[in-house]
Design a protein around this motif. Structure first.
Motif, PDB file in Angstrom:
ATOM      1  N   MET A   1       0.827  -1.208   0.000  1.00  0.00           N
ATOM      2  CA  MET A   1       0.000   0.000   0.000  1.00  0.00           C
ATOM      3  C   MET A   1       0.862   1.260   0.000  1.00  0.00           C
ATOM      4  SD  MET A   1      -3.104  -0.416  -0.271  1.00  0.00           S
ATOM      5  CE  MET A   1      -4.051  -1.875  -0.562  1.00  0.00           C
ATOM      6  N   PHE A   2       1.906   1.253   0.808  1.00  0.00           N
ATOM      7  CA  PHE A   2       2.734   2.446   0.864  1.00  0.00           C
ATOM      8  C   PHE A   2       3.540   2.638  -0.420  1.00  0.00           C
ATOM      9  CE2 PHE A   2       2.140   2.314   5.555  1.00  0.00           C
ATOM     10  CZ  PHE A   2       1.511   3.546   5.625  1.00  0.00           C
ATOM     11  N   TYR A   3       3.772   1.549  -1.117  1.00  0.00           N
ATOM     12  CA  TYR A   3       4.435   1.660  -2.407  1.00  0.00           C
ATOM     13  C   TYR A   3       3.548   2.484  -3.333  1.00  0.00           C
ATOM     14  CZ  TYR A   3       6.388   0.383  -6.916  1.00  0.00           C
ATOM     15  OH  TYR A   3       6.936   0.436  -8.164  1.00  0.00           O
ATOM     16  N   ARG A   4       2.236   2.238  -3.232  1.00  0.00           N
ATOM     17  CA  ARG A   4       1.307   3.008  -4.087  1.00  0.00           C
ATOM     18  C   ARG A   4       1.291   4.481  -3.670  1.00  0.00           C
ATOM     19  NH1 ARG A   4      -4.118  -0.125  -3.523  1.00  0.00           N
ATOM     20  NH2 ARG A   4      -4.924   1.573  -4.806  1.00  0.00           N
ATOM     21  N   ILE A   5       1.347   4.723  -2.377  1.00  0.00           N
ATOM     22  CA  ILE A   5       1.357   6.112  -1.904  1.00  0.00           C
ATOM     23  C   ILE A   5       2.607   6.836  -2.413  1.00  0.00           C
ATOM     24  CG2 ILE A   5       1.574   7.584   0.140  1.00  0.00           C
ATOM     25  CD1 ILE A   5      -0.192   5.749   1.616  1.00  0.00           C
ATOM     26  N   ALA A   6       3.723   6.095  -2.455  1.00  0.00           N
ATOM     27  CA  ALA A   6       4.992   6.704  -2.848  1.00  0.00           C
ATOM     28  C   ALA A   6       4.957   7.253  -4.267  1.00  0.00           C
ATOM     29  CB  ALA A   6       6.114   5.684  -2.718  1.00  0.00           C
TER      30      ALA A   6
ATOM     31  N   VAL B   1       8.778   5.731   2.088  1.00  0.00           N
ATOM     32  CA  VAL B   1       7.849   6.050   1.002  1.00  0.00           C
ATOM     33  C   VAL B   1       7.131   7.367   1.276  1.00  0.00           C
ATOM     34  CG1 VAL B   1       7.517   3.657   0.279  1.00  0.00           C
ATOM     35  CG2 VAL B   1       6.004   4.616   1.993  1.00  0.00           C
ATOM     36  N   GLY B   2       6.942   7.665   2.588  1.00  0.00           N
ATOM     37  CA  GLY B   2       6.299   8.933   2.947  1.00  0.00           C
ATOM     38  C   GLY B   2       7.140  10.120   2.515  1.00  0.00           C
ATOM     39  N   HIS B   3       8.451   9.917   2.472  1.00  0.00           N
ATOM     40  CA  HIS B   3       9.370  10.981   2.074  1.00  0.00           C
ATOM     41  C   HIS B   3       9.035  11.492   0.673  1.00  0.00           C
ATOM     42  CE1 HIS B   3      12.946  13.040   0.867  1.00  0.00           C
ATOM     43  NE2 HIS B   3      13.319  12.086   0.043  1.00  0.00           N
ATOM     44  N   ALA B   4       8.482  10.594  -0.153  1.00  0.00           N
ATOM     45  CA  ALA B   4       8.168  10.975  -1.528  1.00  0.00           C
ATOM     46  C   ALA B   4       7.056  12.019  -1.587  1.00  0.00           C
ATOM     47  CB  ALA B   4       7.770   9.739  -2.325  1.00  0.00           C
ATOM     48  N   VAL B   5       6.213  12.070  -0.536  1.00  0.00           N
ATOM     49  CA  VAL B   5       5.119  13.060  -0.552  1.00  0.00           C
ATOM     50  C   VAL B   5       5.331  14.117   0.535  1.00  0.00           C
ATOM     51  CG1 VAL B   5       3.322  11.667  -1.619  1.00  0.00           C
ATOM     52  CG2 VAL B   5       3.713  11.484   0.843  1.00  0.00           C
TER      53      VAL B   5
ATOM     54  N   VAL C   1       9.958   2.289   9.328  1.00  0.00           N
ATOM     55  CA  VAL C   1      11.038   2.791   8.469  1.00  0.00           C
ATOM     56  C   VAL C   1      10.571   2.788   7.010  1.00  0.00           C
ATOM     57  CG1 VAL C   1      13.363   2.309   7.588  1.00  0.00           C
ATOM     58  CG2 VAL C   1      12.889   2.104  10.018  1.00  0.00           C
ATOM     59  N   VAL C   2       9.893   1.693   6.621  1.00  0.00           N
ATOM     60  CA  VAL C   2       9.360   1.613   5.249  1.00  0.00           C
ATOM     61  C   VAL C   2       8.373   2.759   5.017  1.00  0.00           C
ATOM     62  CG1 VAL C   2       8.019   0.186   3.656  1.00  0.00           C
ATOM     63  CG2 VAL C   2       9.676  -0.889   5.176  1.00  0.00           C
ATOM     64  N   TYR C   3       7.514   2.995   6.008  1.00  0.00           N
ATOM     65  CA  TYR C   3       6.533   4.077   5.897  1.00  0.00           C
ATOM     66  C   TYR C   3       7.240   5.426   5.698  1.00  0.00           C
ATOM     67  CZ  TYR C   3       3.618   7.802   7.805  1.00  0.00           C
ATOM     68  OH  TYR C   3       2.987   8.984   8.005  1.00  0.00           O
TER      69      TYR C   3
END
Lengths: 261, 535
Positions: B207-212, B341-345, B336-338
């Motif tokens: 899911m977080f991959y999609r958010i990224a 990928v969160g860094h991208a937004v 950490v994964v969150y």
């Protein structure tokens, strides 16, 4: 005159307002098995816990081999082996791993550790299961492992709290033989028990504790003579108030059975 | 002869009795008034922080006209709660049903199994309601008040939040019971906990991959739709509708909440009733033990070690053989994964700086220390008699009890820090600083946890996950957060005062001094607690 291996003087333990053990004094010599009898909640386990460093005495003194358990706990603890009333062991270790851990804590070298662990597991017929996790052991098997742990470092003093509970007759007999052997070798044993037969046949001296105080103490024969050669059970019931309680319980039982009809 | 009662009456009476017993146990375990005050204050602080954060965030998005984000954040927030709860509640369902110490007694009583399952189910749900009240309620209230929602939204959403843990726990109970009927009990006990961790992790990462991969302006940005069959999504849509961020308004909000209530009350009871018949057999099978190993186990006897080393090794073996103790670390790495990928937004409010990355990994370290630190001594369980009667000094016990949790969380902080800073594209020197700060915060958090655990140990737990519930978890966690806030202040203050590497070094040095003082103080206290420990 020899120094007693266990020397207890005016030992007192208070939990808030409740006095669990009330200024008791006694001593146990080398080569002696000392039985500690008493009804449930009399203070047997609390006393043993104070002598093994699990509880801090409110006042009084306990010397083990001349060492104060409160002031010099580490040195005093090296002198004894302890079997608690419930054999709670680390569930995620195997019997061998647990005994290896115990051997390390008591500073045994690898050769002595290996030979003692093998001997003890063989003696208590645990070799077939010694690779299983302790969480899979029955109560009796855990009790045997706890006994192995107490015997492993060949201590001079043994504290055993109801050691025969959960043991099959063969293992109970083995334990009695072991205790006789270690006392012949100059060790001191203090054990609590509810089983009068064990106290009568095994113990050199017996103390009966009731409501935190020692109600009677001496050799089994001395205690029996107190009541005109009565059995140890009769003596126990008399000094703990159990005789009167037993009569009252008889009346209650009669009424209960009558009510059922 | 005892009177024979109907299933419903049996369930109600047993549930009431078990609830009363549990309440008494909790009250007696936490009898100190100091700890009551501390627990209530910690809960209130957490509640206020979540409420305030949500209110400010939702208000800012509303003013920026970010309707897309406002309508998709609630289902995502509830999904995060759901996935976190799955990790916790999976172990809890197994513990409550199969590993519970009162089960042998209850199973011998003339109580029908469905009544027993119902009672245990309610007990589990009540426990999870506490988490919902602390974590979900302030989020919902903050969101609704920031968007000036209608008064009807509040009671409806409170009912929805109250019901939400029930449907989640019911699903986990069903999976647990069925799994123990299919998988051999010896494997099921450990593997269920693993499934509980792996499934949400995999879901989370996907899911977080999609958010990224979200792009665009904040006014048109929205998170990808989470699975529509999940109850967390329905509740999230209800919240967004009540707030006016989704079409349909109050009517749609009531509709989504109604669907959640319908599913809970119409589907859960029959499902539980049906699978409860499989429980008795599974419970019986769960006592099966494996065959003895054929290798000579005496080979395990190692050369002589010191008491300290023996203690460390014993605790490491326990850790490796108890998957329940791994969850905290898995959770920390998931975070950490969150972050990656969160860094991208990332928004202009929180531009990525080295200091921000340090604070992020500091939080991961504190999160990862929650279980190991505050369960260090309690893990001895009822075997604590051995530690106290053996010739081990308190110093050695304390060192072992700090070293093992620190080895775990320090490693997690180091791995997390390395992954995070590599993902952010930092140069090597900055990566080292990030890792060092994570390890520092792990040391702080572990020592706080150990100090708390030596003061309030719990040796009567039924499964290791049960140790760090309630105040035992919240208080040391908030203490760790407070330390992070202090270090965070030092980092940002020195960055503003001195530019470049000097500011960074100064901030780090101040953090080291504060942390060292705190670690020393807590360990002195923990040592005193150990000296006074009676068992």
């Amino acid at each position: 005159m020899s120094v007693p291996l266990i020397d207890v003087s005016r030992l007192l333990k208070r939990f808030d307002k409740t006095v669990a053990v009330d200024s008791i004094s006694f001593s146990v010599e080398a080569g002696e098995i000392f039985g500690f009898l008493g009804p449930n909640g009399a203070g047997k386990t609390t006393t043993i816990k104070m002598l093994t460093g699990l509880l801090r005495p409110t006042s009084g003194r306990a010397l083990l081999g001349g060492l104060d358990i409160v002031r010099r706990p580490e040195a005093a603890k090296r002198l004894f082996g302890y079997v608690p009333d419930e054999p709670n062991l680390y569930p995620k270790l195997t019997a061998v791993e647990f005994l290896n851990f115990v051997g390390d804590v008591y500073g045994l070298d690898v050769g002595r550790k290996r030979s003692r662990i093998a001997e003890l597991l063989e003696l208590f017929e645990l070799r077939a299961n010694d690779g299983e996790l302790l969480e899979a052991y029955s109560h009796g098997m855990k009790q045997k492992v706890a006994l192995c742990a107490a015997l492993l470092h060949e201590p001079r003093i043994y504290f055993l709290d109801e050691p025969t509970v959960g043991l099959d007759p063969k293992s109970a007999r083995l334990l009695k033989d072991i205790l006789r052997a270690v006392t012949r070798a100059g060790c001191a044993v203090m054990m609590s028990t509810h089983i009068m037969e064990i106290a009568q046949t095994l113990c050199d001296r017996v103390a009966i504790i009731n409501r935190g105080s020692i109600a009677a103490m001496g050799t089994v024969q001395e205690l029996r003579n107190l009541q005109g050669d009565a059995t140890l059970e009769d003596v126990f019931l008399n000094v703990t108030g159990g005789a009167a309680d037993a009569a009252a319980a008889d009346v209650r039982l009669t009424n209960f059975v009558a009510g059922k009809r | 002869m005892p009177r024979r009662r109907g299933l419903a009456i049996q369930s109600i009476l047993l549930t009431a009795d078990l609830l009363r017993i549990r309440a008494l146990a909790v009250r007696r375990e936490w009898s100190s008034s100091t700890i009551h005050v501390a627990a209530v204050s910690a809960g209130a602080t957490l509640f206020s922080l979540i409420y305030l954060g949500t209110y400010l965030g939702a208000h800012a998005l509303w003013q920026a006209g970010a309707i897309g984000l406002l309508s998709t954040v609630p289902p995502w927030a509830l999904l995060i709660y759901l996935l976190t709860d799955v990790v916790i509640a999976f172990g809890q369902a197994l513990g409550d049903l199969y590993a519970s110490r009162d089960m042998p007694l209850l199973m011998t009583m003339p109580v029908r199994v469905p009544a027993l399952i119902t009672s245990k189910f309610v007990l589990g749900v009540v426990q999870n309601e506490l988490y919902a009240a602390v974590f979900l309620l302030p989020f919902v209230l903050g969101y609704l008040s920031a968007l000036n929602a209608s008064w009807i939204a509040y009671p409806v959403m409170i009912v929805g939040i109250a019901v939400f843990p029930a449907i989640l726990y019911a699903a986990l109970v069903v999976v647990t019971i069925l799994a123990l009927r299919i998988v051999p009990a010896r494997l099921a006990k450990e593997s269920l906990w693993l499934i509980g961790a792996v499934v949400p992790t995999a879901f989370w990462i996907t899911m977080f991959y999609r958010i990224a991969h979200i792009t665009g302006d904040v006014t048109v940005m929205s998170l990808p739709a989470p699975p529509s069959w999940l109850p967390s999504t329905w509740l999230g849509w209800a919240l967004a509708s009540f707030g006016g961020a989704s079409p349909g308004g109050v009517g749609a909000g009531i509709g989504w909440t109604g669907l959640l209530l319908f599913e809970t009350f119409a589907v859960c009871p029959p499902a539980l009733w049906l699978v409860s018949y499989a429980f008795a057999r599974g419970w019986s099978d769960s006592f099966a033990t494996g065959a003895a190993k054929s290798v000579d186990s005496l080979n395990a006897i190692a050369p002589r070690r010191s008491g300290l080393r023996a203690l460390v090794l014993k605790d490491l073996l326990t850790f490796v053989r108890t998957p329940q103790l791994w969850f905290n670390h898995i959770g920390a790495l998931m975070f950490v994964v969150y972050l990656l990928v969160g860094h991208a937004v990332q928004t202009p409010v929180f531009p990525l700086t080295l200091q921000l990355a340090m604070v992020q990994i500091g939080f991961v370290a504190i999160l990862g220390s929650v279980t190991p630190g505050m369960t260090a001594l309690s893990l001895e369980h009822s075997s604590i008699w051995f530690l106290r009667s053996a010739p081990l000094n308190s110093r050695d016990i304390l060192i072992a009890k700090v070293l093992v949790p620190f080895a775990q969380t320090g490693t997690i902080a180091a791995i997390g820090g390395a992954l995070l800073s590599a993902g952010y594209g930092f140069p090597i020197a900055s990566r080292v600083v990030v890792v060092a700060f994570g390890i520092l915060m792990a040391a702080c958090s572990v020592s706080l946890g150990v100090a708390f655990d030596t003061r309030f140990p719990s040796f009567a737990w039924e499964n290791p996950n049960a140790i760090n519930r309630g105040p035992r978890m919240v208080i040391p966690f908030l203490n760790g957060l407070a330390m992070l806030v202090i270090c965070c202040g030092a980092l940002f203050f020195s960055r503003d005062e001195w530019p470049g590497a000097v500011g960074l070094a100064a901030g780090l040095a101040i953090s080291v001094i504060f942390s060292a003082l705190m670690v020393w103080q807590t360990l002195v206290r923990a040592s005193r607690n150990l000296e006074q420990l009676e068992v």
